[in-house]
Design a protein around this motif. Structure first.
Motif, PDB file in Angstrom:
ATOM      1  N   PRO A  50       0.813  -1.229   0.000  1.00 49.47           N
ATOM      2  CA  PRO A  50       0.000   0.000   0.000  1.00 49.47           C
ATOM      3  C   PRO A  50       0.840   1.270   0.000  1.00 49.47           C
ATOM      4  N   LEU A  51       2.044   1.202   0.584  1.00 50.74           N
ATOM      5  CA  LEU A  51       2.908   2.376   0.608  1.00 50.74           C
ATOM      6  C   LEU A  51       3.309   2.797  -0.794  1.00 50.74           C
ATOM      7  N   LEU A  52       3.508   1.833  -1.672  1.00 46.50           N
ATOM      8  CA  LEU A  52       3.882   2.160  -3.048  1.00 46.50           C
ATOM      9  C   LEU A  52       2.768   2.925  -3.760  1.00 46.50           C
ATOM     10  N   PHE A  53       1.524   2.612  -3.417  1.00 48.74           N
ATOM     11  CA  PHE A  53       0.396   3.257  -4.076  1.00 48.74           C
ATOM     12  C   PHE A  53       0.039   4.595  -3.451  1.00 48.74           C
ATOM     13  N   SER A  54       0.775   4.988  -2.432  1.00 44.08           N
ATOM     14  CA  SER A  54       0.563   6.310  -1.849  1.00 44.08           C
ATOM     15  C   SER A  54       1.517   7.339  -2.441  1.00 44.08           C
ATOM     16  N   SER A  55       2.360   6.894  -3.367  1.00 43.79           N
ATOM     17  CA  SER A  55       3.334   7.801  -3.980  1.00 43.79           C
ATOM     18  C   SER A  55       2.644   8.751  -4.948  1.00 43.79           C
ATOM     19  N   GLN A  56       3.178   9.954  -5.053  1.00 48.20           N
ATOM     20  CA  GLN A  56       2.665  10.961  -5.974  1.00 48.20           C
ATOM     21  C   GLN A  56       3.785  11.359  -6.940  1.00 48.20           C
ATOM     22  N   ARG A  57       3.407  11.593  -8.181  1.00 42.37           N
ATOM     23  CA  ARG A  57       4.417  11.980  -9.161  1.00 42.37           C
ATOM     24  C   ARG A  57       3.812  12.948 -10.164  1.00 42.37           C
ATOM     25  N   GLY A  58       4.226  14.202 -10.080  1.00 42.49           N
ATOM     26  CA  GLY A  58       3.808  15.183 -11.065  1.00 42.49           C
ATOM     27  C   GLY A  58       2.326  15.500 -11.000  1.00 42.49           C
ATOM     28  N   ALA A  59       1.882  16.224 -12.013  1.00 41.91           N
ATOM     29  CA  ALA A  59       0.474  16.625 -12.092  1.00 41.91           C
ATOM     30  C   ALA A  59      -0.387  15.459 -12.557  1.00 41.91           C
ATOM     31  N   PRO A  60      -1.638  15.415 -12.133  1.00 41.48           N
ATOM     32  CA  PRO A  60      -2.534  14.344 -12.589  1.00 41.48           C
ATOM     33  C   PRO A  60      -2.694  14.367 -14.102  1.00 41.48           C
ATOM     34  N   THR A  61      -2.919  13.211 -14.671  1.00 43.97           N
ATOM     35  CA  THR A  61      -3.089  13.111 -16.125  1.00 43.97           C
ATOM     36  C   THR A  61      -4.518  13.421 -16.549  1.00 43.97           C
ATOM     37  N   GLY A  62      -5.452  13.361 -15.611  1.00 47.82           N
ATOM     38  CA  GLY A  62      -6.852  13.534 -15.960  1.00 47.82           C
ATOM     39  C   GLY A  62      -7.527  12.232 -16.341  1.00 47.82           C
ATOM     40  N   ILE A  63      -6.763  11.131 -16.324  1.00 46.52           N
ATOM     41  CA  ILE A  63      -7.300   9.808 -16.654  1.00 46.52           C
ATOM     42  C   ILE A  63      -7.433   9.025 -15.354  1.00 46.52           C
ATOM     43  N   PRO A  64      -8.657   8.727 -14.891  1.00 52.91           N
ATOM     44  CA  PRO A  64      -8.843   8.101 -13.579  1.00 52.91           C
ATOM     45  C   PRO A  64      -8.054   6.815 -13.391  1.00 52.91           C
ATOM     46  N   VAL A  65      -7.982   5.962 -14.412  1.00 53.84           N
ATOM     47  CA  VAL A  65      -7.314   4.679 -14.246  1.00 53.84           C
ATOM     48  C   VAL A  65      -5.817   4.841 -14.022  1.00 53.84           C
ATOM     49  N   LEU A  66      -5.274   5.991 -14.395  1.00 51.34           N
ATOM     50  CA  LEU A  66      -3.856   6.267 -14.158  1.00 51.34           C
ATOM     51  C   LEU A  66      -3.626   7.086 -12.897  1.00 51.34           C
ATOM     52  N   ASP A  67      -4.612   7.883 -12.503  1.00 54.87           N
ATOM     53  CA  ASP A  67      -4.417   8.832 -11.399  1.00 54.87           C
ATOM     54  C   ASP A  67      -4.850   8.307 -10.041  1.00 54.87           C
ATOM     55  N   GLU A  68      -5.805   7.394  -9.998  1.00 54.81           N
ATOM     56  CA  GLU A  68      -6.374   6.973  -8.724  1.00 54.81           C
ATOM     57  C   GLU A  68      -5.703   5.689  -8.232  1.00 54.81           C
ATOM     58  N   PRO A  69      -5.087   5.712  -7.045  1.00 53.40           N
ATOM     59  CA  PRO A  69      -4.370   4.539  -6.547  1.00 53.40           C
ATOM     60  C   PRO A  69      -5.285   3.393  -6.117  1.00 53.40           C
ATOM     61  N   VAL A  70      -6.558   3.707  -5.874  1.00 57.57           N
ATOM     62  CA  VAL A  70      -7.505   2.683  -5.437  1.00 57.57           C
ATOM     63  C   VAL A  70      -8.693   2.680  -6.385  1.00 57.57           C
ATOM     64  N   THR A  71      -9.179   1.499  -6.740  1.00 60.49           N
ATOM     65  CA  THR A  71     -10.292   1.392  -7.670  1.00 60.49           C
ATOM     66  C   THR A  71     -11.619   1.624  -6.956  1.00 60.49           C
ATOM     67  N   SER A  72     -12.704   1.633  -7.727  1.00 55.84           N
ATOM     68  CA  SER A  72     -14.030   1.841  -7.150  1.00 55.84           C
ATOM     69  C   SER A  72     -14.447   0.695  -6.244  1.00 55.84           C
ATOM     70  N   THR A  73     -13.796  -0.475  -6.394  1.00 53.58           N
ATOM     71  CA  THR A  73     -14.094  -1.631  -5.542  1.00 53.58           C
ATOM     72  C   THR A  73     -13.151  -1.696  -4.344  1.00 53.58           C
ATOM     73  N   ARG A  74     -12.420  -0.606  -4.112  1.00 50.71           N
ATOM     74  CA  ARG A  74     -11.500  -0.472  -2.973  1.00 50.71           C
ATOM     75  C   ARG A  74     -10.312  -1.413  -3.059  1.00 50.71           C
ATOM     76  N   ALA A  75      -9.943  -1.794  -4.261  1.00 49.63           N
ATOM     77  CA  ALA A  75      -8.744  -2.609  -4.477  1.00 49.63           C
ATOM     78  C   ALA A  75      -7.623  -1.716  -4.993  1.00 49.63           C
ATOM     79  N   LEU A  76      -6.379  -2.118  -4.762  1.00 46.46           N
ATOM     80  CA  LEU A  76      -5.248  -1.358  -5.286  1.00 46.46           C
ATOM     81  C   LEU A  76      -5.274  -1.364  -6.808  1.00 46.46           C
ATOM     82  N   ASN A  77      -5.044  -0.195  -7.397  1.00 49.04           N
ATOM     83  CA  ASN A  77      -5.113  -0.024  -8.842  1.00 49.04           C
ATOM     84  C   ASN A  77      -3.734  -0.268  -9.455  1.00 49.04           C
ATOM     85  N   TYR A  78      -3.574  -1.396 -10.106  1.00 53.79           N
ATOM     86  CA  TYR A  78      -2.266  -1.765 -10.652  1.00 53.79           C
ATOM     87  C   TYR A  78      -1.928  -1.010 -11.930  1.00 53.79           C
ATOM     88  N   ASN A  79      -2.815  -0.138 -12.377  1.00 49.89           N
ATOM     89  CA  ASN A  79      -2.517   0.764 -13.494  1.00 49.89           C
ATOM     90  C   ASN A  79      -2.078   2.145 -13.009  1.00 49.89           C
TER      91      ASN A  79
END
Length: 277
Positions: A50-79
């Motif tokens: 989970p610590l890896l998915f708390s990292s931030q890098r640069g400005a958001p892309t505006g694409i949810p699947v790339l910007d959000e660390p957690v999915t709508s089902t509360r799972a870690l977003n591997y994208n």
């Protein structure tokens, strides 16, 4: 797409299994303190994911699947897009660990080959319910396809050192290893001979066989040198192609044997009436 020239945008995280994970925490700490590797090497992808998915890098892309660390089902977003940079940092640390401890890497490489040539269904990460459902089929496929008995043994894989890792089933198939050498060797010679002969009628066949050989060799190279633990799962993806190549080799052998048998006169009857065997 992601500015990462590699076999996977997660390459570095997989490579830790056969590099930084080989070293005990004290050994990693020494390399970090000497400035040989980064602090990230201390962060285990298994204990601190989970610590890896708390990292931030640069400005958001505006694409949810790339910007959000957690999915709508509360799972870690591997994208999650920052993972690409984290993977690159892990890869850099892993390469430094391999250069500093080549003996440990060679030992892990031997184990990865044992996993690679094991039946894929012994992978412990498959859902147990699905494994139980296929158990009857496995009783036939293990001896027929892999030439191994039903039992398996367990070996320890490294997780922050060899002593801290879990035990994972392995059942290395020597017949499968021999088949890979023979069939890929046959495919290479057939493809090379047709290409060098520049025979248009054989070129298409040579290209298909050459593609199968190169694909299997690529998966073998990537699947054994950059990962440790689920290597048989990578080989499984090549099995349909490998079966095509194996069937081609067996058919070619049968035809050659038949041609030789037809060309030999086992009994000949000379004009003078004598019988020669």
């Amino acid at each position: 797409y992601f500015g990462s020239f590699s076999s996977s945008s997660w390459l570095g995280l997989g490579f830790t299994n056969i590099s930084t994970q080989l070293l005990a925490p004290a050994e990693l700490d020494e390399m970090v303190q000497r400035g040989e590797i980064s602090e990230l090497a201390r962060v285990s992808r298994y204990d601190h994911l989970p610590l890896l998915f708390s990292s931030q890098r640069g400005a958001p892309t505006g694409i949810p699947v790339l910007d959000e660390p957690v999915t709508s089902t509360r799972a870690l977003n591997y994208n999650y897009e920052p993972i690409v940079a984290i993977s690159g940092a892990y890869l850099a640390d892993g390469l430094k660990v391999v250069r500093a401890h080549p003996g440990a890497y060679l030992g892990a490489l031997g184990l990865s080959n044992r996993f690679f040539f094991s039946p894929n269904h012994i992978n412990p990460f498959f859902v147990q319910h699905n494994r139980n459902a296929a158990l009857y089929v496995h009783r036939w496929t293990m001896p027929l396809l892999y030439g191994v008995p039903l039992g398996v043994e367990t070996v320890r894989v490294p997780r922050q050192g060899w002593n801290n890792g879990p035990e994972v089933p392995v059942h290395t198939s020597i017949p499968l290893m021999i088949a890979w050498v023979l069939f890929l060797g046959y495919g290479y010679t057939q493809a090379r001979k047709a290409v060098w002969a520049r025979d248009p009628s054989e070129l298409a066949r040579a290209m298909v066989i050459g593609f199968i050989v190169l694909t299997c060799l690529y998966v073998y190279g990537v699947g054994t040198t950059l990962e440790l633990g689920e290597n048989s799962r990578y080989r499984f993806l090549t099995e349909p192609l490998f079966m095509v190549l194996g069937a081609t080799a067996i058919v070619a052998l049968i035809r050659k044997v038949l041609r030789v048998c037809r060309g030999k006169a086992f009994f000949s009857f000379p004009a003078e009436g004598g019988l020669l065997a």
